[in-house]
Design a protein around this motif. Sequence first.
Motif, mmCIF file in Angstrom:
data_model
loop_
_atom_site.group_PDB
_atom_site.id
_atom_site.type_symbol
_atom_site.label_atom_id
_atom_site.label_comp_id
_atom_site.label_asym_id
_atom_site.label_seq_id
_atom_site.Cartn_x
_atom_site.Cartn_y
_atom_site.Cartn_z
ATOM 1 N N THR A 259 26.113 26.680 22.861
ATOM 2 C CA THR A 259 25.182 26.420 23.960
ATOM 3 C C THR A 259 24.343 25.198 23.619
ATOM 4 O O THR A 259 23.896 25.069 22.471
ATOM 5 C CB THR A 259 24.268 27.652 24.160
ATOM 6 O OG1 THR A 259 25.093 28.815 24.371
ATOM 7 C CG2 THR A 259 23.327 27.464 25.341
ATOM 8 N N PRO A 260 24.045 24.269 24.569
ATOM 9 C CA PRO A 260 24.613 24.200 25.918
ATOM 10 C C PRO A 260 26.093 23.792 25.865
ATOM 11 O O PRO A 260 26.578 23.318 24.833
ATOM 12 C CB PRO A 260 23.784 23.095 26.585
ATOM 13 C CG PRO A 260 22.610 22.855 25.687
ATOM 14 C CD PRO A 260 23.058 23.213 24.329
ATOM 15 N N TYR B 106 28.360 21.166 27.256
ATOM 16 C CA TYR B 106 28.572 19.894 27.957
ATOM 17 C C TYR B 106 30.033 19.481 27.875
ATOM 18 O O TYR B 106 30.619 19.021 28.823
ATOM 19 C CB TYR B 106 27.716 18.780 27.343
ATOM 20 C CG TYR B 106 26.233 19.060 27.289
ATOM 21 C CD1 TYR B 106 25.559 19.548 28.402
ATOM 22 C CD2 TYR B 106 25.504 18.828 26.116
ATOM 23 C CE1 TYR B 106 24.191 19.790 28.353
ATOM 24 C CE2 TYR B 106 24.144 19.060 26.068
ATOM 25 C CZ TYR B 106 23.488 19.543 27.178
ATOM 26 O OH TYR B 106 22.146 19.783 27.120
ATOM 27 N N ASN B 107 30.607 19.622 26.670
ATOM 28 C CA ASN B 107 31.950 19.133 26.421
ATOM 29 C C ASN B 107 32.711 20.198 25.627
ATOM 30 O O ASN B 107 32.510 20.351 24.423
ATOM 31 C CB ASN B 107 31.862 17.822 25.612
ATOM 32 C CG ASN B 107 33.216 17.259 25.268
ATOM 33 O OD1 ASN B 107 34.224 17.976 25.231
ATOM 34 N ND2 ASN B 107 33.258 15.966 24.999
ATOM 35 N N ALA C 153 34.424 19.097 22.332
ATOM 36 C CA ALA C 153 33.500 18.886 21.208
ATOM 37 C C ALA C 153 33.007 20.220 20.671
ATOM 38 O O ALA C 153 32.916 20.418 19.449
ATOM 39 C CB ALA C 153 32.327 18.012 21.642
ATOM 40 N N ASN C 154 32.678 21.152 21.571
ATOM 41 C CA ASN C 154 32.220 22.457 21.094
ATOM 42 C C ASN C 154 33.300 23.165 20.278
ATOM 43 O O ASN C 154 33.002 23.778 19.250
ATOM 44 C CB ASN C 154 31.760 23.336 22.265
ATOM 45 C CG ASN C 154 30.303 23.065 22.646
ATOM 46 O OD1 ASN C 154 29.732 22.052 22.238
ATOM 47 N ND2 ASN C 154 29.703 23.953 23.415
ATOM 48 N N TYR D 66 33.715 20.868 16.838
ATOM 49 C CA TYR D 66 32.567 20.635 15.966
ATOM 50 C C TYR D 66 31.628 21.835 15.826
ATOM 51 O O TYR D 66 30.760 21.815 14.956
ATOM 52 C CB TYR D 66 31.770 19.421 16.461
ATOM 53 C CG TYR D 66 32.563 18.146 16.426
ATOM 54 C CD1 TYR D 66 33.119 17.694 15.235
ATOM 55 C CD2 TYR D 66 32.781 17.400 17.580
ATOM 56 C CE1 TYR D 66 33.872 16.533 15.193
ATOM 57 C CE2 TYR D 66 33.530 16.229 17.549
ATOM 58 C CZ TYR D 66 34.073 15.805 16.354
ATOM 59 O OH TYR D 66 34.815 14.653 16.312
ATOM 60 N N THR E 153 19.442 20.935 19.323
ATOM 61 C CA THR E 153 20.481 21.796 19.902
ATOM 62 C C THR E 153 20.674 21.460 21.382
ATOM 63 O O THR E 153 21.768 21.658 21.913
ATOM 64 C CB THR E 153 20.106 23.283 19.804
ATOM 65 O OG1 THR E 153 18.781 23.458 20.316
ATOM 66 C CG2 THR E 153 20.183 23.769 18.376
ATOM 67 N N MET E 154 19.609 20.981 22.033
ATOM 68 C CA MET E 154 19.715 20.628 23.456
ATOM 69 C C MET E 154 20.698 19.485 23.691
ATOM 70 O O MET E 154 21.106 19.249 24.832
ATOM 71 C CB MET E 154 18.336 20.234 24.010
ATOM 72 C CG MET E 154 17.315 21.354 24.014
ATOM 73 S SD MET E 154 17.829 22.790 24.989
ATOM 74 C CE MET E 154 17.578 22.152 26.624
ATOM 75 N N LEU E 155 21.058 18.769 22.643
ATOM 76 C CA LEU E 155 22.001 17.646 22.779
ATOM 77 C C LEU E 155 23.327 17.936 22.072
ATOM 78 O O LEU E 155 24.122 17.022 21.841
ATOM 79 C CB LEU E 155 21.359 16.360 22.248
ATOM 80 C CG LEU E 155 20.138 15.905 23.071
ATOM 81 C CD1 LEU E 155 19.367 14.818 22.344
ATOM 82 C CD2 LEU E 155 20.573 15.421 24.452
ATOM 83 N N ARG E 156 23.574 19.194 21.757
ATOM 84 C CA ARG E 156 24.832 19.575 21.094
ATOM 85 C C ARG E 156 26.029 19.218 21.993
ATOM 86 O O ARG E 156 26.081 19.626 23.153
ATOM 87 C CB ARG E 156 24.818 21.087 20.854
ATOM 88 C CG ARG E 156 25.984 21.601 20.044
ATOM 89 C CD ARG E 156 26.229 23.099 20.223
ATOM 90 N NE ARG E 156 25.063 23.962 20.210
ATOM 91 C CZ ARG E 156 24.505 24.490 19.125
ATOM 92 N NH1 ARG E 156 24.998 24.233 17.943
ATOM 93 N NH2 ARG E 156 23.454 25.278 19.246
ATOM 94 N N GLY E 157 26.946 18.458 21.457
ATOM 95 C CA GLY E 157 28.163 18.156 22.215
ATOM 96 C C GLY E 157 27.947 17.211 23.380
ATOM 97 O O GLY E 157 28.837 17.013 24.205
#
Lengths: 434, 434
Positions: free
Chosen positions: A377-378, A380-381, A384-385, A388, B73-77
């Motif tokens: 979380t979040p 976005y991709n 990538a999640n 990574y 964490t808000m910018l993860r991925g």
Amino acid sequence: MAGLLIKNALIVPMDDCSRAEDWFKGDVAIEGSLIKEVGESLQEKYPSFTVLNGQDSLVMPGFINCHTHAAMTMLRGYADDLPLMTWLEEMIWPREAHLDREDIYWGTQLAILEMIKSGTTTFADMYFYMDETAQAVLESGIRASLSRGMVGSGATAELALEESVEFIQTWQGQGEGRITCMFGPHAPYTCPPAYLERVMALADDWGVGIHIHLAETVDEVAKITKQEGLRPVELMDSIGLFQGRHVLAAHCVHLSEKEIEILAKNKVGIAHNPESNMKLASGIAPISQLLEKGAFVGLGTDGAASNNNLDMLEEMRTCALLHKVAAMDPTVLPAKQVLRMATKGGAKVLGLEHVGSLAVGEKADLLIFDLKKPHLTPLYNPLANLVYAAQSSDLKTVIIDGKIVMQERQVLTMDEERILFEAEKRGQDLIHKK
Amino acid sequence: MAGLLIKNALIVPMDDCSRAEDWFKGDVAIEGSLIKEVGESLQEKYPSFTVLNGQDSLVMPGFINCHTHAAMTMLRGYADDLPLMTWLEEMIWPREAHLDREDIYWGTQLAILEMIKSGTTTFADMYFYMDETAQAVLESGIRASLSRGMVGSGATAELALEESVEFIQTWQGQGEGRITCMFGPHAPYTCPPAYLERVMALADDWGVGIHIHLAETVDEVAKITKQEGLRPVELMDSIGLFQGRHVLAAHCVHLSEKEIEILAKNKVGIAHNPESNMKLASGIAPISQLLEKGAFVGLGTDGAASNNNLDMLEEMRTCALLHKVAAMDPTVLPAKQVLRMATKGGAKVLGLEHVGSLAVGEKADLLIFDLKKPHLTPLYNPLANLVYAAQSSDLKTVIIDGKIVMQERQVLTMDEERILFEAEKRGQDLIHKK
């Protein structure tokens, strides 16, 4: 024939042909062992199919572990942080000499249990007492490409040829085609050219490929170069190993420019094992150069004695990170490319058609991940999640050959409690044997 | 006062003083916030203590994450596989500019949730709106060393000094001592020497340490060397940064022999962030050389935008594997040394006494792992299994400051569902803001 329908999932098909997007919301319909359709709102079209709710889930093809020695789970954590030759000669080989048929069976069961729980749906294996390995593959429902390891000199060289033929006769195509076989000459430094030429002839007779360790260490390159006047890949090329047949070459760490060209031109399947190469300090394989030249590269864990787990999510992450820092370039091996290596790329490396993506008509080998996790979380991709941030415990469901083999993290085809008990008991006996 | 008793567990104390063995079967008694006793058959001695069954479990000190930016964490991925300056200038900084106080609160909640679930019991953080971070630390029960990030030039340089002092006044020692504070000048290339000297004076006035990024990239070294005629660590040494106060230096990737000596001699706390350094292609820090010289080295994840998770088990494994292959020596950074970096070594790096081991009198920050897992079987060497094979989902229970904060993977002090909802919603808003 009734089937399965995964509904309203985030789909990562790893199939470049059908759509422009790398991910989309939709359904996957499975009939028999095959992917019947991937699209939107498929339930009306397949009203009799059993529905799996894909809400908050990600669906992707299963991982393909291109090189392991499954039963070496029995030596997990037995010998670590040692010089390579001490590790091999004083620790690993003496214990391997004590492994019996039943140890191989239970060690392979343990490996398959771990692999299914971490999303591997196909693996390539080379070891001994391979009938036991094949039996465990048959029972568990996983897909595998199996090779009886062969040493081409000494007392067992002839036996290895005979037993390999017998193994292929018995097992090729078993488990509704889940089991395929290769010949498994161990390496250029254990199998002289004349022996390899006999293996090549047999492989052609039986219409199967060859699985070999190649260019793993600096010592191997030095030894072969001194003996034969050629580097390992050059030597294999000179005897025609790569011509007209499928070859799976594990490691390929130490390569000259010329050898990179040879491997790429001949579409040799390369199994890259980053964690094993790091842990044993073998070196860093030139993966981005190989990929640039169009070589076929997949990912493998190698055996659990040099890794020490069989987790392909971890292997993907390590692979991506290692090659970025090795090249001092963060754009090297982006998430999508590493995911391809772990799926469709791996299928090509093993010479398996019809696995490795969610394209229509492919074998239904697929994974359903739970996305409702703090570390995912979040969102976005999704690519990538996965590469990574994800962990194998995020995986809920595994389908192989159209059958659900893991549901809510329970492997339905295996007796987890018994396997842990047998592996622990046999392991403790093994390391205490005189 | 009643306490907790963990009974019949496999104990990995990471405490060299009390026993010769690295692991043994036994009990851990916890009273209040402290470890009361570690030994055998303690139940008779503490009959009123609540018993936690340690059968098939491993108990060890909690992990110490020596460098992160929790709310990232808000910018993860959100941005991966990009050139460093594109990543920073076009992706990360523009989004950070949109982060508001509530984003920082929920982003930190998400980070702490993830950290507790992966065994981190103490973390060192540097970011902005740090009152929100401190509030999340207070509520969650985790331990943290917090710094308001400061840029020493431009409009906010003075404000950063004032707010840092205010932050330290407000939060130092809060949460029964779980919160400690440092000054957080960002880096030598964002804070000129004159500004750093003011920070040093304030740090001494307030009796706190300094957390700074140092020698992370080749570009930083080139820039500082050109501007100041000294390399970054030399420059910091020349202004007396390391003399007479505690310094936490994150990264320390590019170091000369002389700089390694400076860091070791002055007992500077070094936060090594292998996955971030690999993912951003910053380079490979000379960790084995630093350790040889007696430097204090701990492990950190860095922020989730460059990792992309906050998993210390993963960081340990990557650290061990990376330095073996970098040195081409498999004996470098053995499992025990890496475990020490992630526990007691990290405590020294943060300047925290009384955390990081299971010695009597230490703060009761500890982890209980479930050993009945395929990838942890067989169990020959618990240290090797932890570093090379374990996953954070193997962790069952987390105790911090003597309180159970996670039980059967449920974090008792946090609302997981709400946190995932808020982080996802705010994240999607954030990346779509103009």
